[in-house]
Design an enzyme around this catalytic site. Structure first.
Site, PDB file in Angstrom:
ATOM      1  CG  ASP A   1     -35.940 -18.887 -30.060  1.00 24.77           C
ATOM      2  OD1 ASP A   1     -36.771 -18.506 -30.910  1.00 24.77           O
ATOM      3  OD2 ASP A   1     -36.024 -20.001 -29.494  1.00 24.77           O
TER       4      ASP A   1
ATOM      5  CD  GLU B   1     -41.839 -21.812 -28.591  1.00 22.85           C
ATOM      6  OE1 GLU B   1     -41.242 -21.116 -27.773  1.00 22.85           O
ATOM      7  OE2 GLU B   1     -42.079 -21.415 -29.756  1.00 22.85           O
TER       8      GLU B   1
END
Ligand code: BGC
Ligand code: BGC
Length: 809
Positions: free
Chosen positions: A327, A522
């Site tokens: 990621d 997020e």
């Protein structure tokens, strides 16, 4: 401390370990040292289909690997972002992959259309074919609810809404439509589906998960992977309208403590398997070509560096033969690593580093580390092999690659229809007193509330931009807001509806109030509790409507179930609509009756997460459980519900706010050197600032328990000070964050004038600030005579770039 721990500790001491320092580490460190190691025997087995590759392909890969230089191999295992790699860069750095992050558009254009994306992809691809071993790059994007980076694309409901449909067949069709749109813009890889099983709704990514129930995740993961990729066929690449899926984020991104994004899942192995692993075996069996590692940790060990999870479990026990991608700079969070230097990740089993802006340094360091043996050549070859396998399966290799690129697929009517159906099926009816719904034919209807005509609110994060906050109707030429869709449906049934911000003079028969959360993505969506904070005037509007005898239909837009006791009690009908995406007609299809008195569809959605009865999280006793949902066919009376949030709303600890309106926020504490004095003063309001005066060289400091702020480095955050210099002093003025001190003397501005200073956190990191454990987020130093009034201090996301002040000496 368990018996086992004590025993191990004792033998450690006997063995002459540094017993005293070990003891000082305390129980969390001990737990971390022991934890985070999986035993594959405890995990469900799976197997990538044999058709993921074939003999001829493997032989071709062997030949290719044999003739690749070390640099060409290292290039294959690194992915950069379009905002920092140009096609020309590929000449010196033959990267294997490119991504377009949430805030990255082709040629710097966030609003680029499919044709422009196709042009961009074609340019990178052509450049990659010309350099090095001539291996075409792999291009990935976050198509997480439709091809959500593109204006004009079909935007499906976020996963939280899809979970409520309990309909894997629908998920399959959504996967198919999304693949067609992604491929339509020339791209062959989406970073989806998210297989998180969110357990704590405070998590800002809860809406990316389908359900808190692992069984739903398991059923959906297969359906979505098969929808995106189609079935794998031996010796054949995926067809032109199919793209590679990524099962993400491996593992337990939805199981972190307190729902903290990128946090730590403190769980026994059995729980990890039972709750968080269930989506992966079906995805792998279905042929998922890629898996993305999670930013988060398991028992203190970062997943990006966890060999037992990436290699032993995923590639071993689960027989995964595709590639593991990292990621966004996630490798840099492994202790001992930086974003540009991290042998530990590939050695643990990562095959492709996501190194958006760090690819150059990472490339050089990785080449060096293979040369000096830190990274075994066999491991590098295996990673390259997996990357190449995926490229073969996608039909990128060879003289006649599969030609993706059909811009007309983006926003195609057939896809919009599926989205509309999904919206209708995702709605969960929580209350319908007096059969206020469906809205009767011929009714006079007011549609109001901040979400009535807001594409941004109904689409949520990961839409056009990363946070999705700055979109407008123009970004959704094929979409319809909920309000407009209701107006159309009401008039089609012979009634009259209008969107307005207040109650009109002529009393409506019914009011639809669309309200809820603003978009977020997020960690920016992490919240301290499940309290829904209505905007100013929102509750009052509902109360006014009630007072005038107008029945209220509440349509709640949110990325998660929240505590809405007061709103539930005020409303006659209450619909959880999640973040439904671009096709608001799906809401009207269920809420508004046609001329025949019947709506297009009844409610079929049911909760895929528990709904809280107060703001506490984890929930103590939910108001409604998974599976709950009313319908016209099955009505039920809902009495008054609890209105007490049962949490101290103001007292949540804050890691991003240090001082607000002159008050130091928990957990931070203020300390002053003897040369600094402090008093409360007024800048814009009464006592809204603290004034600090220096009688000699010294500091004032904020300190607290060490907080991990690495994720804020990723998201582009800055230290922000709202201040007013009141008198100049004799020496330089410095600001320090996490131990790095910068000289801000040149940024002070005029004496007596309130100003704002922003210093990107990267400025501090560049000088070695350790963001893993920030215990001192602010220190200000000055000398005799300096006086400053400080209103606010904290860190905030910034869209622009700000210059770095010089290092103080
Ligand atoms: C997110 C991933 C995403 C990636 C690329 C990360 O910050 O965690 O879900 O795929 O960025 O945009
Ligand atoms: C990117 C996202 C990424 C995030 C990571 C953003 O700037 O656009 O794709 O997920 O940073 O924190």
């Amino acid at each position: 401390m368990s018996k086992g721990t004590t025993a191990r500790l004792k033998s450690g001491m006997k063995a002459g370990l540094l017993a005293s320092s070990l003891l000082l580490l305390g129980s969390t460190a001990l737990q971390a040292a022991e934890g985070g190691v999986a035993d594959p025997a405890n995990w469900p087995a799976a197997r990538s289909p044999a058709a993921l590759t074939d003999r001829a392909t493997e032989r071709a890969i062997n030949r290719l690997i044999k003739r690749m230089t070390l640099e060409q191999k290292v290039g294959q295992v690194i992915q950069g972002d379009i905002s920092s790699v140009t096609p020309a860069d590929l000449e010196r750095y033959p990267l294997g992959s490119i991504l377009a992050g949430g805030n990255s558009g082709p040629y710097g254009d966030e609003r680029a259309d499919a044709a422009k994306w196709l042009k961009l992809v074609t340019e990178y691809r052509a450049a990659s074919r010309k350099v090095g071993a001539g291996v075409p790059i792999l291009f990935g994007v976050d198509a997480v609810h439709g091809h959500s980076n593109l204006p004009g694309a079909t935007i499906f409901p976020h996963n939280v809404g899809l979970g409520a449909t309990h309909d894997p067949e629908l998920i399959h069709r959504i996967g198919k439509a999304t693949a067609a749109e992604v491929a339509g813009s020339g791209i062959e890889w989406t970073f989806a589906p998210t297989l998180a099983t969110p357990q704590d709704l405070r998590w800002g990514r809860a809406y990316e998960g389908y359900s808190s129930d692992p069984a739903v995740i398991a059923a959906y993961s297969k359906a979505m992977v098969e929808g995106l990729q189609g079935p794998l066929r031996l010796g054949k690449p995926l067809p032109a309208a199919k793209v590679a899926a990524s099962a993400k984020h491996f593992l337990a991104d939805g199981g972190t403590e307190a729902g903290k994004d990128q946090g730590d899942a403190k769980l026994p192995e059995a729980e990890l398997v039972r709750l968080h692993a269930q989506g992966y075996p079906p995805a792998i069996d279905a042929g998922a070509l890629t898996v993305m590692a999670s930013f988060s940790s398991w028992n203190g060990v970062k997943n990006h560096g966890n060999r037992s999870l990436l290699t032993d479990v995923l590639k071993g026990r689960m027989g995964f033969t595709g590639l593991i991608v990292g990621d966004w700079n996630g490798h840099g969070q492994i202790p001992g690593c930086t974003t540009t230097d991290c042998a530990a990740a590939i050695n643990a089993g990562l095959d492709l580093y996501m190194a958006p802006d760090s690819w150059k340094g990472l490339f050089d360091n990785t080449v060096r580390e293979v040369r000096d043996g830190t990274i075994p050549m066999a491991r590098l070859d295996d990673a390259v092999r997996r990357v190449l396998r995926v490229k073969y399966k996608l039909g990128l290799m060879g003289a006649k690659p599969v030609g993706r690129g059909d811009p007309a697929a983006v926003g195609a009517q057939a896809h919009l229809d599926i989205a509309r159906e999904a919206v209708a099926k995702s709605l969960v009816l929580l209350k319908n007193e007096g059969s206020v719904l469906p809205i009767r034919p011929g009714a006079k209807v007011l549609v109001t509330g901040p979400g009535a005509d807001s594409m941004a609110m109904q689409a949520g994060g990961w839409t056009i931009t990363w946070q999705g906050t700055d979109t407008s109707a123009a970004d959704f030429p094929k979409g319809r807001t909920i309000g407009r869709a209701i107006v159309e449906a009401v008039s089609a049934a012979g009634g009259k509806a209008e969107i307005a911000s207040d109650v009109p003079a002529k009393k409506p028969d019914v009011a639809v109030v669309v309200f809820g959360e603003q978009p977020y993505a997020e960690f920016q969506g992490d919240v301290p509790n499940l309290m829904f904070h209505p905007r100013e005037g929102e509750l009052e509007l509902m109360k006014r409507l009630k007072a005038q005898g107008v029945p209220v239909v509440a349509v709640f837009l949110s990325g998660r179930p929240m505590f809405v006791g007061p709103e539930l009690n005020l409303a006659d009908a209450f619909v959880a609509a999640w973040q439904p995406g671009s096709q608001g007609q799906g809401v009207a299809d269920v809420l508004v009756a046609g001329k025949d008195g019947k709506p297009v569809r009844d409610f079929t959605g049911t909760l895929s997460f528990d709904w809280p009865q107060d703001a506490r999280s984890p929930m103590v006793e939910p108001l409604w459980r998974v599976g709950h949902g009313l319908s016209y066919a099955k009505p039920a009376k809902v009495g008054a519900v609890n209105e007490d949030p049962r949490v101290e709303l103001g007292s949540a600890l804050s890691e991003t706010t240090f001082i607000r309106a002159g008050k130091v926020i928990d957990p931070w504490r203020l300390g002053l050197d003897s040369t600094v004095t402090m008093r409360a003063v007024d800048v814009a309001a009464q006592e809204d600032a603290r004034q600090f005066s220096w009688s000699g060289k010294g500091d004032f400091a904020l300190d607290g328990p060490p907080v991990d702020m690495q994720r804020h480095l990723n998201g582009g955050f800055a230290l922000r000070l709202d201040w007013r210099p009141d008198a100049r002093g004799s020496g330089p003025v410095t600001v320090s964050f996490a131990g790095v001190r910068l000289d801000v003397s040149q940024s002070l501005g005029a004496v007596g004038k309130p100003a704002t200073l922003r210093i990107p956190l990267t400025c501090f990191a560049a000088h070695g600030a350790k963001l893993q454990a920030v215990g001192s987020p602010l220190r200000m130093g000055a000398d005799k005579g300096f006086v400053v009034s400080l209103r606010n201090a904290g860190i905030e996301g910034v869209g622009e770039t700000y210059a770095c002040p010089p290092l103080a000496n």
